[in-house]
Design an enzyme around this catalytic site. Structure first.
Site, PDB file in Angstrom:
ATOM      1  N   GLU A  40       0.832  -1.202   0.000  1.00 53.17           N
ATOM      2  CA  GLU A  40       0.000   0.000   0.000  1.00 53.17           C
ATOM      3  C   GLU A  40       0.870   1.257   0.000  1.00 53.17           C
ATOM      4  O   GLU A  40       1.929   1.287   0.622  1.00 53.17           O
ATOM      5  CB  GLU A  40      -0.890  -0.014   1.241  1.00 53.17           C
ATOM      6  CG  GLU A  40      -1.852   1.151   1.353  1.00 53.17           C
ATOM      7  CD  GLU A  40      -2.677   1.104   2.633  1.00 53.17           C
ATOM      8  OE1 GLU A  40      -3.772   1.687   2.642  1.00 53.17           O
ATOM      9  OE2 GLU A  40      -2.226   0.484   3.628  1.00 53.17           O
ATOM     10  N   LYS A 110      -9.788   1.287  -2.508  1.00 54.48           N
ATOM     11  CA  LYS A 110     -10.044   0.777  -1.159  1.00 54.48           C
ATOM     12  C   LYS A 110     -11.436   1.189  -0.686  1.00 54.48           C
ATOM     13  O   LYS A 110     -11.798   2.363  -0.720  1.00 54.48           O
ATOM     14  CB  LYS A 110      -8.976   1.319  -0.217  1.00 54.48           C
ATOM     15  CG  LYS A 110      -9.101   0.870   1.227  1.00 54.48           C
ATOM     16  CD  LYS A 110      -7.981   1.509   2.040  1.00 54.48           C
ATOM     17  CE  LYS A 110      -8.154   1.273   3.524  1.00 54.48           C
ATOM     18  NZ  LYS A 110      -7.132   2.019   4.304  1.00 54.48           N
ATOM     19  N   CYS A 151      -5.339  -3.261   2.666  1.00 55.53           N
ATOM     20  CA  CYS A 151      -5.091  -3.007   4.085  1.00 55.53           C
ATOM     21  C   CYS A 151      -6.323  -3.184   4.984  1.00 55.53           C
ATOM     22  O   CYS A 151      -6.700  -4.306   5.297  1.00 55.53           O
ATOM     23  CB  CYS A 151      -4.476  -1.621   4.261  1.00 55.53           C
ATOM     24  SG  CYS A 151      -3.583  -1.425   5.840  1.00 55.53           S
TER      25      CYS A 151
END
Length: 264
Positions: A40, A110, A151
């Protein structure tokens, strides 16, 4: 196919970060990887005021990794970067996937954002600076149906179950997990996602210190559908590789048909 996870220590110098990422991709290609996965925020991890101007999907960041994929002849998952968002205050946290011809084949933004308010202890609102994605993505990488995530998504099992239902056999998790949560939760959550969805999990993490006063956990790893860690990076910048064996995955799904047996 052989997969490499690239563990790096991105900081507040974009040029240095991209050079480090390119070096890791070269090492992955030399190790015979078909796919290399970066962590990330490859472009920048540092104080907010110093962040470079966010780019569109077809900007310089994309061009850099398209060229790397083409030169090395491998699939490149470029971790994630700060994509220009829907308004001046927010970016998207976006993954880009390139094929060996250097073509951008898929993007993922995300979905889950970390917002927490504990009076007297911590106040952090990721949603103030990052806009959420709205699309769960399964794409083919070298013929393997692959579910994408980033994440904090890791804490939401319903996303991964949806990806598995949509056909994913490999789940990719670029991350910058913090040290204090990573040491207790990172491996546990990754192995759980592998076991419950009977998928390979490929997780590339940032490691080490970055401003302002944060430390990333690292321990990038590749996990098979039984939940066994088949490769794990030591505590430093570098790569590790493992082979994705779809015949093993299919055998496991046949012998323990939990996906086929689900009722909800």
């Amino acid at each position: 196919m052989r997969v490499a996870v690239c563990q790096m220590n991105a900081r507040d110098d974009r040029t240095v970060n991209l050079a480090a990422a390119r070096d890791l991709l070269g090492r992955a290609a030399a190790a015979g990887a078909t796919l290399a996965v970066l962590p990330e925020y490859v472009d920048y991890l540092g104080p907010g005021p110093g962040m470079p101007k966010p780019e569109p999907v077809d900007g310089e960041f994309s061009a850099f990794f398209a060229e790397a994929a083409r030169e090395l002849g491998i699939w490149v998952h470029a971790g994630s970067f700060h994509e220009a968002g829907p308004d001046p205050e927010r970016t998207f946290n976006t993954s880009l996937i390139f094929n060996p011809a250097g073509e951008l084949v898929e993007t993922y933004r995300k979905i889950h954002l970390y917002d927490v308010e504990i009076p007297g202890r911590v106040s952090y609102q990721e949603s103030r600076s990052v806009a959420p994605g709205e699309r769960a993505v399964v794409t083919e990488i070298a013929g393997v149906p692959t579910g994408l995530s980033i994440c904090y998504d890791l804490r939401f099992p319903e996303l991964y179950r949806r990806l598995a239902i949509d056909g994913a056999k490999m789940l990719v998790v670029p991350a910058a997990f913090m040290m204090h949560t990573g040491r207790d939760h990172w491996e546990v959550l990754l192995r759980a996602r592998a076991i419950e969805n009977q998928c390979y999990v490929v997780a590339a993490g940032q490691i080490g210190d970055h401003e302002p006063g944060r430390t990333c956990f690292g321990r990038s790893m590749i996990i098979d559908p039984w939940g066994t860690v088949v490769a794990q990076a030591p505590d430093g910048v570098g790569i590790v590789c493992a082979d994705i064996d779809l015949s093993r995955l299919e055998n496991l799904r046949t012998e323990l048909p939990s996906l086929a047996n689900r009722r909800l």
